[in-house]
Design an enzyme around this catalytic site. Structure first.
Site, PDB file in Angstrom:
ATOM      1  CB  CYS A 178      -0.963  -0.023   1.191  1.00 26.62           C
ATOM      2  SG  CYS A 178      -0.178  -0.015   2.816  1.00 26.62           S
TER       3      CYS A 178
ATOM      4  CG  ASN B 107       4.391  -1.657   5.157  1.00 30.44           C
ATOM      5  OD1 ASN B 107       5.497  -1.961   5.618  1.00 30.44           O
ATOM      6  ND2 ASN B 107       3.456  -2.558   4.993  1.00 30.44           N
TER       7      ASN B 107
ATOM      8  CB  CYS C 200      -3.726   1.686   7.090  1.00 28.22           C
ATOM      9  SG  CYS C 200      -3.430   3.194   8.029  1.00 28.22           S
ATOM     10  NE  ARG C 201      -4.545   1.462   1.839  1.00 30.99           N
ATOM     11  CZ  ARG C 201      -4.314   2.169   0.755  1.00 30.99           C
ATOM     12  NH1 ARG C 201      -5.132   2.034  -0.279  1.00 30.99           N
ATOM     13  NH2 ARG C 201      -3.296   3.002   0.669  1.00 30.99           N
ATOM     14  CB  SER C 202       0.220  -3.542   2.752  1.00 28.36           C
ATOM     15  OG  SER C 202       1.073  -2.624   3.368  1.00 28.36           O
TER      16      SER C 202
ATOM     17  CG  ASP D 197      -5.214   5.825   2.383  1.00 25.93           C
ATOM     18  OD1 ASP D 197      -5.259   5.413   3.558  1.00 25.93           O
ATOM     19  OD2 ASP D 197      -4.344   6.603   1.959  1.00 25.93           O
TER      20      ASP D 197
END
Ligand code: 4NP
Length: 161
Positions: free
Chosen positions: A9, A12, A14-16, A127
C-alpha cells in the site's frame, strides 16, 4: 521453492499490514506455511520501522489476529524477489509498475481485489488513513475475501508444482 507474496500500500501501516496478517492466518489455517512466504511494504517511506496504525491493530485484535510487522519501503529488489506483488489501490499499482519496469522486475502484479468475489468494477481497497474505524472494518472485510480468493488461486498453482 516457496511462492513469495508481497502486499503493498502507500504507508505500510494500515492496509498492507492488515492484508498480510489476514493472509498469514489463512495460510496457517490451510497448513500452507511451508509452501508460501509473505511480507508487506509501502510505496512511500513515511513510516519505516513503525508498527501498524493502532486502528489496524485494533481490528486485527478483535479477530484474534496478531502481527509484529514493522513498516518498510518497497525496494527495487522486491519486484524480482517476490513472485506476486499485490497492490491495494490503483495508485499503488502504478507506483509498483514504475519500479517494476525501471528495474526489469519479474514479479506478477495484481490488485488485491481482483481476487474478491464481491468486487465490482471498483477493485480498490480504499485508503482508511484519514477515515474512521468503520473504514478499517471495511478494509478487513475486503482483505478477508480477497485473501481467500488469492489463496484459492495459489492452491491451484501449487497443484501444478
Ligand atoms: P496505508 O495508509 O497506505 O494503508 O498504510 C496510509 C498510511 C499513512 C499515510 C497515508 C496512507 N500517510 O500519509 O502518512
Amino acid at each position: 521453492m516457496k511462492i513469495k507474496v508481497l502486499f503493498v500500500c502507500l504507508g505500510n501501516i494500515c492496509r498492507s499490514p492488515m492484508a498480510e496478517a489476514v493472509f498469514a492466518q489463512q495460510v496457517h489455517k490451510y497448513g500452507l506455511h511451508d509452501k508460501i512466504e509473505w511480507d508487506s511494504a509501502g510505496t512511500a517511506g513515511y513510516h519505516i520501522g513503525s508498527a501498524p496504525d493502532k486502528r489496524t491493530l485494533e481490528v486485527l485484535r478483535n479477530y484474534e489476529i496478531s502481527t509484529t510487522h514493522k513498516g518498510r519501503r518497497l525496494s527495487s529488489q522486491d519486484v524480482s524477489d517476490y513472485h506476486y506483488i499485490i497492490a491495494m489501490d490503483n495508485a499503488n499499482y502504478e507506483d509498483i509498475q514504475r519500479v517494476h519496469s525501471q528495474h526489469k522486475g519479474t514479479s506478477k502484479l495484481h490488485l488485491f481485489r481482483e481476487f474478491d468475489p464481491m468486487a465490482t468494477l471498483d477493485r480498490e481497497v480504499p485508503d482508511p488513513y484519514y477515515g474512521t474505524m468503520k473504514d478499517f472494518e471495511l478494509v478487513y472485510e475486503q482483505c478477508l475475501r480477497s485473501s481467500e480468493g488469492l489463496l484459492s488461486h495459489l492452491k491451484e498453482i501449487l497443484k501444478t508444482k
